[in-house]
Write a protein that holds these residues in place. Structure first.
Motif, PDB file in Angstrom:
ATOM      1  N   ASP A 173      11.380   7.604   8.853  1.00 30.49           N
ATOM      2  CA  ASP A 173      11.942   8.350   9.982  1.00 30.49           C
ATOM      3  C   ASP A 173      12.291   7.311  11.047  1.00 30.49           C
ATOM      4  O   ASP A 173      11.430   6.872  11.806  1.00 30.49           O
ATOM      5  CB  ASP A 173      10.908   9.362  10.513  1.00 30.49           C
ATOM      6  N   GLU A 174      13.547   6.899  11.065  1.00 28.83           N
ATOM      7  CA  GLU A 174      13.964   5.833  11.975  1.00 28.83           C
ATOM      8  C   GLU A 174      13.853   6.250  13.432  1.00 28.83           C
ATOM      9  O   GLU A 174      13.447   5.447  14.275  1.00 28.83           O
ATOM     10  CB  GLU A 174      15.386   5.379  11.644  1.00 28.83           C
ATOM     11  N   LYS A 175      14.181   7.506  13.727  1.00 29.75           N
ATOM     12  CA  LYS A 175      14.158   7.976  15.114  1.00 29.75           C
ATOM     13  C   LYS A 175      12.741   7.904  15.704  1.00 29.75           C
ATOM     14  O   LYS A 175      12.537   7.418  16.804  1.00 29.75           O
ATOM     15  CB  LYS A 175      14.690   9.412  15.172  1.00 29.75           C
ATOM     16  N   GLU A 176      11.757   8.378  14.962  1.00 32.98           N
ATOM     17  CA  GLU A 176      10.361   8.387  15.429  1.00 32.98           C
ATOM     18  C   GLU A 176       9.616   7.096  15.088  1.00 32.98           C
ATOM     19  O   GLU A 176       8.453   6.952  15.445  1.00 32.98           O
ATOM     20  CB  GLU A 176       9.611   9.586  14.836  1.00 32.98           C
ATOM     21  N   GLU A 177      10.280   6.202  14.362  1.00 28.48           N
ATOM     22  CA  GLU A 177       9.677   4.946  13.906  1.00 28.48           C
ATOM     23  C   GLU A 177       8.396   5.191  13.113  1.00 28.48           C
ATOM     24  O   GLU A 177       7.333   4.657  13.425  1.00 28.48           O
ATOM     25  CB  GLU A 177       9.433   3.987  15.074  1.00 28.48           C
ATOM     26  N   ARG A 178       8.529   6.004  12.075  1.00 26.21           N
ATOM     27  CA  ARG A 178       7.399   6.339  11.206  1.00 26.21           C
ATOM     28  C   ARG A 178       7.805   6.166   9.753  1.00 26.21           C
ATOM     29  O   ARG A 178       8.947   6.408   9.388  1.00 26.21           O
ATOM     30  CB  ARG A 178       6.960   7.785  11.430  1.00 26.21           C
ATOM     31  N   ILE A 179       6.832   5.766   8.952  1.00 24.36           N
ATOM     32  CA  ILE A 179       7.055   5.735   7.515  1.00 24.36           C
ATOM     33  C   ILE A 179       5.950   6.534   6.839  1.00 24.36           C
ATOM     34  O   ILE A 179       4.842   6.666   7.366  1.00 24.36           O
ATOM     35  CB  ILE A 179       7.126   4.304   6.935  1.00 24.36           C
ATOM     36  N   LEU A 180       6.284   7.069   5.684  1.00 25.03           N
ATOM     37  CA  LEU A 180       5.329   7.811   4.868  1.00 25.03           C
ATOM     38  C   LEU A 180       5.276   7.112   3.526  1.00 25.03           C
ATOM     39  O   LEU A 180       6.314   6.848   2.914  1.00 25.03           O
ATOM     40  CB  LEU A 180       5.781   9.260   4.702  1.00 25.03           C
ATOM     41  N   LYS A 181       4.052   6.789   3.093  1.00 26.07           N
ATOM     42  CA  LYS A 181       3.914   6.133   1.805  1.00 26.07           C
ATOM     43  C   LYS A 181       2.741   6.699   1.032  1.00 26.07           C
ATOM     44  O   LYS A 181       1.892   7.408   1.587  1.00 26.07           O
ATOM     45  CB  LYS A 181       3.813   4.622   1.957  1.00 26.07           C
ATOM     46  N   GLU A 182       2.722   6.385  -0.232  1.00 27.13           N
ATOM     47  CA  GLU A 182       1.659   6.810  -1.132  1.00 27.13           C
ATOM     48  C   GLU A 182       0.312   6.299  -0.607  1.00 27.13           C
ATOM     49  O   GLU A 182       0.210   5.182  -0.111  1.00 27.13           O
ATOM     50  CB  GLU A 182       1.954   6.214  -2.507  1.00 27.13           C
ATOM     51  N   TYR A 183      -0.713   7.150  -0.698  1.00 24.90           N
ATOM     52  CA  TYR A 183      -2.067   6.758  -0.315  1.00 24.90           C
ATOM     53  C   TYR A 183      -2.813   6.308  -1.558  1.00 24.90           C
ATOM     54  O   TYR A 183      -2.886   7.033  -2.555  1.00 24.90           O
ATOM     55  CB  TYR A 183      -2.797   7.939   0.337  1.00 24.90           C
ATOM     56  N   ILE A 184      -3.359   5.113  -1.522  1.00 28.72           N
ATOM     57  CA  ILE A 184      -4.173   4.593  -2.615  1.00 28.72           C
ATOM     58  C   ILE A 184      -5.607   4.550  -2.113  1.00 28.72           C
ATOM     59  O   ILE A 184      -5.938   3.786  -1.202  1.00 28.72           O
ATOM     60  CB  ILE A 184      -3.671   3.214  -3.071  1.00 28.72           C
ATOM     61  N   ASP A 185      -6.431   5.402  -2.681  1.00 30.05           N
ATOM     62  CA  ASP A 185      -7.805   5.582  -2.233  1.00 30.05           C
ATOM     63  C   ASP A 185      -8.716   4.537  -2.873  1.00 30.05           C
ATOM     64  O   ASP A 185      -8.725   4.380  -4.093  1.00 30.05           O
ATOM     65  CB  ASP A 185      -8.279   6.990  -2.617  1.00 30.05           C
ATOM     66  N   GLY A 186      -9.444   3.824  -2.043  1.00 27.53           N
ATOM     67  CA  GLY A 186     -10.394   2.848  -2.546  1.00 27.53           C
ATOM     68  C   GLY A 186     -10.817   1.907  -1.439  1.00 27.53           C
ATOM     69  O   GLY A 186     -10.244   1.917  -0.348  1.00 27.53           O
ATOM     70  N   PRO A 187     -11.818   1.083  -1.723  1.00 28.15           N
ATOM     71  CA  PRO A 187     -12.282   0.123  -0.717  1.00 28.15           C
ATOM     72  C   PRO A 187     -11.282  -1.025  -0.579  1.00 28.15           C
ATOM     73  O   PRO A 187     -10.580  -1.367  -1.533  1.00 28.15           O
ATOM     74  CB  PRO A 187     -13.609  -0.374  -1.295  1.00 28.15           C
ATOM     75  N   THR A 188     -11.264  -1.613   0.605  1.00 28.33           N
ATOM     76  CA  THR A 188     -10.446  -2.808   0.785  1.00 28.33           C
ATOM     77  C   THR A 188     -11.221  -4.028   0.301  1.00 28.33           C
ATOM     78  O   THR A 188     -12.454  -3.998   0.189  1.00 28.33           O
ATOM     79  CB  THR A 188     -10.070  -3.018   2.271  1.00 28.33           C
TER      80      THR A 188
END
Length: 177
Positions: free
Chosen positions: A78-93
């Motif tokens: 969403d360029e106007k709101e400066e947001r991106i949506l991406k896949e969530y990968i669940d796990g520890p860093t």
């Protein structure tokens, strides 16, 4: 519950996942699936120069996707709101695993496999351990930041310093308190 929209679709914010140089990443849901919703910020960063951050997210994603490294899928921008949506990968860093003394040699081997793909394409990524998540014993690079290859910023010369309880890692941890 706070809500944020991406291209006019609302998402409920579950929690803040982290703040990076370029934005805030939130765990979000549409009621059916979980995602990472990243809100770009324009806070100063003394050690990094930015251009157009939302454009960089898209460009960097495409560059990294072409290398074949494991990473979450970019779902929309969403360029106007400066947001991106991406896949969530669940796990520890990797950061969490180092802190908990649960780091495994296989993760170092996997990041080196990623490096071989990246270096062929003359790229570096941000090797800081908060940018890697482990799911089903596989590591994923969850950021999209990449830069033209420079030896001083490769994994062997910079990143590795933060993938175990080195002086650099412990100094970072102590500065977070």
């Amino acid at each position: 519950m706070e809500k944020l929209s991406v291209n006019d679709k609302e998402y409920n914010i579950i929690k803040l996942l982290g703040k990076g140089k370029g934005g805030y990443s939130y765990l979000a849901t549409d009621g059916y699936h979980e995602y990472v919703l990243k809100q770009i910020h324009h806070e100063p960063c003394s050690y990094y120069q930015f251009g157009n951050k939302i454009e960089a997210e898209s460009t960097d994603y495409k560059r990294l996707k072409s290398t074949g490294i494991r990473m979450p899928q970019l779902l929309c921008i969403d360029e106007k709101e400066e947001r991106i949506l991406k896949e969530y990968i669940d796990g520890p860093t990797i950061y969490d695993l180092v802190l908990l003394d649960q780091m495994q040699e296989r993760y170092i081997e996997q990041v080196k496999e990623m490096c071989s793909l990246l270096y062929l394409n003359r790229l570096n990524i941000d090797y800081f351990p908060t940018n890697f998540v482990v799911k089903d014993n596989l590591i994923y690079y969850i950021d999209y930041e990449c830069n033209n290859y420079m030896e001083e910023w490769n994994f062997e010369n910079w990143g590795i310093k933060y993938w175990s309880k080195t002086a650099e890692f412990l100094e970072y941890v102590n500065n977070q308190k």
